[in-house]
Design a protein around this motif. Structure first.
Motif, short mmCIF file in Angstrom:
data_model
loop_
_atom_site.label_atom_id
_atom_site.label_comp_id
_atom_site.label_asym_id
_atom_site.label_seq_id
_atom_site.Cartn_x
_atom_site.Cartn_y
_atom_site.Cartn_z
N THR A 275 -11.28 32.42 -4.09
CA THR A 275 -10.52 33.29 -3.18
C THR A 275 -9.25 33.78 -3.85
OG1 THR A 275 -11.38 32.22 -1.22
CG2 THR A 275 -9.28 33.35 -0.98
N PHE A 276 -8.53 32.88 -4.48
CA PHE A 276 -7.25 33.27 -5.08
C PHE A 276 -7.42 34.04 -6.39
CE2 PHE A 276 -5.67 30.48 -1.84
CZ PHE A 276 -4.46 31.07 -1.48
N GLU A 277 -8.65 34.18 -6.83
CA GLU A 277 -8.88 35.03 -8.02
C GLU A 277 -9.18 36.47 -7.62
OE1 GLU A 277 -11.89 33.17 -10.34
OE2 GLU A 277 -10.49 31.72 -11.21
N PHE A 278 -9.39 36.72 -6.35
CA PHE A 278 -9.64 38.10 -5.91
C PHE A 278 -8.36 38.93 -6.03
CE2 PHE A 278 -13.18 36.26 -3.22
CZ PHE A 278 -14.20 36.93 -3.88
N ASN A 279 -8.55 40.24 -6.13
CA ASN A 279 -7.38 41.14 -6.16
C ASN A 279 -6.63 41.11 -4.84
OD1 ASN A 279 -7.95 41.97 -8.72
ND2 ASN A 279 -9.11 43.78 -8.09
N ARG A 280 -7.36 40.86 -3.79
CA ARG A 280 -6.74 40.85 -2.46
C ARG A 280 -7.16 39.58 -1.72
NH1 ARG A 280 -5.17 45.93 -0.85
NH2 ARG A 280 -5.68 47.54 -2.33
N ILE A 281 -6.18 38.98 -1.08
CA ILE A 281 -6.52 37.84 -0.23
C ILE A 281 -6.23 38.23 1.21
CG2 ILE A 281 -6.19 35.97 -1.88
CD1 ILE A 281 -3.35 35.66 -0.67
N ALA A 286 -2.50 32.47 2.83
CA ALA A 286 -1.35 32.14 1.98
C ALA A 286 -0.18 31.55 2.75
CB ALA A 286 -0.90 33.39 1.23
N ASN A 350 -12.20 42.03 -3.82
CA ASN A 350 -11.60 42.93 -4.81
C ASN A 350 -11.46 44.34 -4.26
OD1 ASN A 350 -11.18 41.12 -6.90
ND2 ASN A 350 -13.29 41.29 -7.62
N TYR B 91 -3.63 44.84 -11.27
CA TYR B 91 -3.88 45.34 -9.91
C TYR B 91 -2.56 45.47 -9.16
CZ TYR B 91 -6.93 46.08 -5.87
OH TYR B 91 -7.62 46.62 -4.81
N GLY B 108 -1.51 42.14 -7.62
CA GLY B 108 -2.31 41.54 -6.56
C GLY B 108 -3.13 40.36 -7.04
N ARG B 109 -3.59 40.44 -8.29
CA ARG B 109 -4.48 39.39 -8.78
C ARG B 109 -3.71 38.11 -9.12
NH1 ARG B 109 -8.49 41.51 -13.12
NH2 ARG B 109 -8.93 42.88 -11.36
N ARG B 111 -0.53 37.66 -8.37
CA ARG B 111 0.50 37.50 -7.33
C ARG B 111 1.85 37.13 -7.93
NH1 ARG B 111 -4.03 37.55 -4.49
NH2 ARG B 111 -5.01 35.90 -5.67
#
Lengths: 427, 297
Positions: A275-281, A286, A350, B91, B108-109, B111
């Protein structure tokens, strides 16, 4: 003197107005009917003979018993059906004023809206309190699913089969949700004494006497022993509370060992890492509550330990879009079925808007084969005449959540939709 | 008799608070200027997520292309200045421009917040000194950086040299904070997307308090905000596809723009910034462009 005269002249008018308003607001009185001597209680029954049978029932509404029909009905004419002397949704509370406590935490919708006759017969009944049916049967006429579930549950909660009113108030609850007579755990500890050895043993010695029992137990019965909710967190099912909480004998036994997402990472490390490797969470992950924003830690009615059924859960934050989607005349099937996660990844993605595919066309294609759609060209090579940086895709014509128009189109298909781009054809 | 009535009317008019006509006159309108679609090499923007202005520079997080695009802004117009992609910021989702012209970019990636020169030289990541879930950031006129850490949950403040200068806890009774902005007085404004409520931390105050009534029914899901030089607050309604205009006290005044493709319409707008004068920039994400608006009163 000259100034006082007009005011004084208003007094009789105001008295008349008050009297007329009082008559309009409440039910009529027997005196108002000016019945002939001896007519009270017998005159109406002369025509309404079926009421004579009602009068013989064990429980009869006091005005009926006393022959005060005109307490509720106007004998000549009325602005309401059945010659009722006042609004049917308000007439009962003119006498029964204390049905709903002010500032109640929860109210039965029928009681709150004055639909008293959905549970009570206004004339007479074989059941106490003029109820239309006796005991739980009355409640289960509306709460049918609950009744069937409770009856079919292998592990039952005995008070459910005795009476719903063991735990719930019929009209309103002053300080608890779901019309509960008291909040959990006070309601539960009335029967289940938290200081008893059997209670402590069942809870592995954890001091849960002040915790919300319904975070683990389904009060209406369950397929699981100890009436746990259908979906149970494996550490709870395995009685391994200390996996997340401090030891039962410690001073802060209920405290969780780790905070936020770290509390879940021990078992769900792979999912959290991905999950935390995605571009968007999804941002709630968080924050300090992290997973518990959406999931329950012990047990849940909904699958995947979700705190609520999916769409209800999403609507906690995205109320506007869920409301629009669910009230639209044309609804997207996944929305209608409450499956937001079919298109949006609940943890991370992503793609923009946490879409489960790289772009909208790819996403729609998972259910709709657009090659078989229509002949309108779409794709990366088809420019949208409205905006030189966009291409024609599914969203160029369709609104994904819901729409007033057939086929979920943004605009009325016959007139406005096509000419939004093909302006030469605009009439 | 007539003379007496006229006298009373004159007195009433004279006793009117002087602010009332001024407030009525200060209602904002947004006029649409030509949007920005491409970089200096005519390459189109893709899903731009964030915009920021500072040092005569408009910086755009061109998120879909994984790069930063800059424009020089002058009274005469807006011209593409440059574009760059960095492996350290694959990103970009938030952006700020310091008074010195450096860019602060949230990736974004990873953070993390990166500091980058205006022509793309990577100068390192900002050390926040503690774990943080950075949702948004803003710079004030003096160069202080305000970081919205939803994990805290708090606002972290850093001085222009990047040293910690304080932190303010976010109120526990709010929904979810998506963005913050700092005005010329140093007041920090926050938007609660879920609660549909504006909040403010006045300069020097320890608490964050509600500003104005709730915005339910006025906006659907506000995700970004900017403060104009007159103290008005512009709120981007992402799901509703519009911009809400609020007065300096947080009271809703107007709603402009709507969902659509053509200029003057928005689809999933994600960020807003002003040039400190009358120009407004909106990251019109699903329309792959930056809309430029001008405030008129």
């Amino acid at each position: 003197m000259r100034r006082r005269l007009p005011l004084l002249s208003l007094v009789p008018f105001l008295i008349l107005l008050g009297a007329s308003a009082a008559r309009a607001a409440g039910p009529a009185t027997a005196d108002r009917a000016h019945l002939k001597p001896g007519a009270k209680g017998t005159l109406c029954l002369g025509c309404h003979q079926q009421l004579q049978e009602t009068m013989r029932l064990p429980f009869v509404h006091t005005p009926v018993k006393n022959g005060d029909c005109s307490d509720c009905h106007d004998p000549h004419a009325a602005s309401h059906g059945k010659l009722l002397a006042a609004d049917p949704d308000r007439i009962c509370t003119t006498c029964h004023t204390a049905i709903l406590p002010s500032g109640a935490k929860s109210e039965h919708p029928d009681a709150a809206s004055g639909k008293c006759t959905r549970c009570h017969d206004p004339h007479g009944s074989a059941n106490k309190n003029l109820l239309l049916a006796a005991g739980n049967a009355l409640c289960f006429t509306c709460h049918k699913d609950l009744g069937e579930k409770a009856a079919g549950a292998p592990h039952k909660h005995p008070p459910v089969s005795q009476s719903c009113l063991t735990c719930h108030a019929a009209h309103a609850s002053a300080d608890a949700d779901f019309l509960l007579a008291k909040r959990s755990p006070a309601l539960c500890t009335g029967c289940h004494k938290a200081d008893q050895p059997v209670f402590r043993k069942a809870h592995m010695g954890y001091p849960v006497g002040s915790s919300d029992c319904s975070s683990c137990h389904d009060p209406h019965g369950s397929s699981r022993p100890a009436i746990l909710w259908a979906s149970v967190h494996p550490p709870v099912a395995g009685r391994n509370c200390a996996q997340c909480h401090e030891e039962p004998g410690s001073p802060n036994a209920l405290k969780v060992r780790k905070q936020g997402v770290d509390s879940c990472r021990g078992c769900h490390s792979e999912m959290i890492r991905t999950t935390f490797e995605f571009n968007r969470i999804h941002w709630p992950i968080a924050d300090r509550k992290a997973c518990l924003n959406c999931h329950r830690p012990h047990a849940s009615k909904a699958g995947k330990l979700l705190a609520d059924p999916e769409i209800k859960l999403c609507a906690r934050c995205h109320a506007g879009i869920v409301q629009q989607a669910r009230t639209s005349p044309a609804q997207h099937k996944p929305v209608a079925e409450g499956a937001c996660s079919l298109c949006h990844a609940p943890h991370g993605s992503n793609s923009v808007l946490l879409l489960t595919a790289a772009d909208s066309t790819a996403l729609c294609e998972t259910c709709h084969s657009w090659e078989k759609h229509s002949s309108h060209p779409i794709g990366p090579d088809v420019a949208d005449p409205r905006n030189r940086n966009t291409r024609v895709d599914c969203l160029s014509c369709h609104d994904t959540h819901g729409s007033p128009h057939k086929y979920l189109t943004w605009l009325d298909k016959k007139m406005d939709l096509c000419v939004a781009c093909h302006q030469d054809f605009r009439r | 008799m007539i003379r007496r009535v006229l006298l009373v009317l004159t007195a009433v008019l004279l006793l009117q608070p002087s602010g009332a006509p001024a407030r009525a006159a200060s209602r904002l309108k947004l006029r649409v200027l030509p949007a920005l679609y491409t970089d200096s090499r005519e390459r189109p923007l893709s899903e731009p997520e964030a915009v920021a202005f500072g040092a005569s520079l408009l910086a755009v997080a061109d998120t879909g292309n994984g790069r930063i695009v800059t424009y020089s802004v002058s009274p005469e117009g807006i011209e593409p200045a440059g574009e760059f992609a960095l492996p350290e910021i694959p990103y970009p989702v938030q952006i700020g421009v310091t008074s010195g012209g450096d860019l602060l970019v949230l990736d974004g990636r990873s953070r993390r917040i990166a500091r980058v020169g205006r022509t793309g030289e990577f100068k390192g990541y900002l050390d926040l000194g503690r774990p943080a879930a950075v949702r948004a950031m803003a710079l004030d006129r003096a160069g202080h950086l305000y970081v919205l850490d939803v994990g805290g949950p708090r606002i972290l403040t850093f001085d222009p040299a990047g040293k910690p200068a304080g932190e303010t806890s976010l109120p526990a009774d709010a929904g979810f904070f998506s963005d913050l902005a700092v005005d010329t007085n140093g007041d920090t404004f926050l938007v609660d997307s879920v609660g549909r409520q504006l909040w403010v931390a006045r300069a020097g105050a320890a608490d964050i308090v509600r500003l104005g009534p709730g915005l339910e029914g006025k906006v659907e899901f506000p995700t970004s905000l900017a403060v104009t030089r007159t103290g008005h607050i512009l709120l981007v309604d992402q799901n509703g596809g519009g911009i809400a205009i609020l007065g300096p006290t947080g009271v809703f005044e107007d709603r402009q723009l709507a969902k659509g493709w053509r200029e003057g319409f928005l689809r999933d707008p994600s960020d807003i910034a002003t040039d400190g004068e009358d120009r407004v920039f909106v990251a019109d994400r699903a329309n792959n462009r930056v809309q430029v608006l001008v405030i008129s009163q």
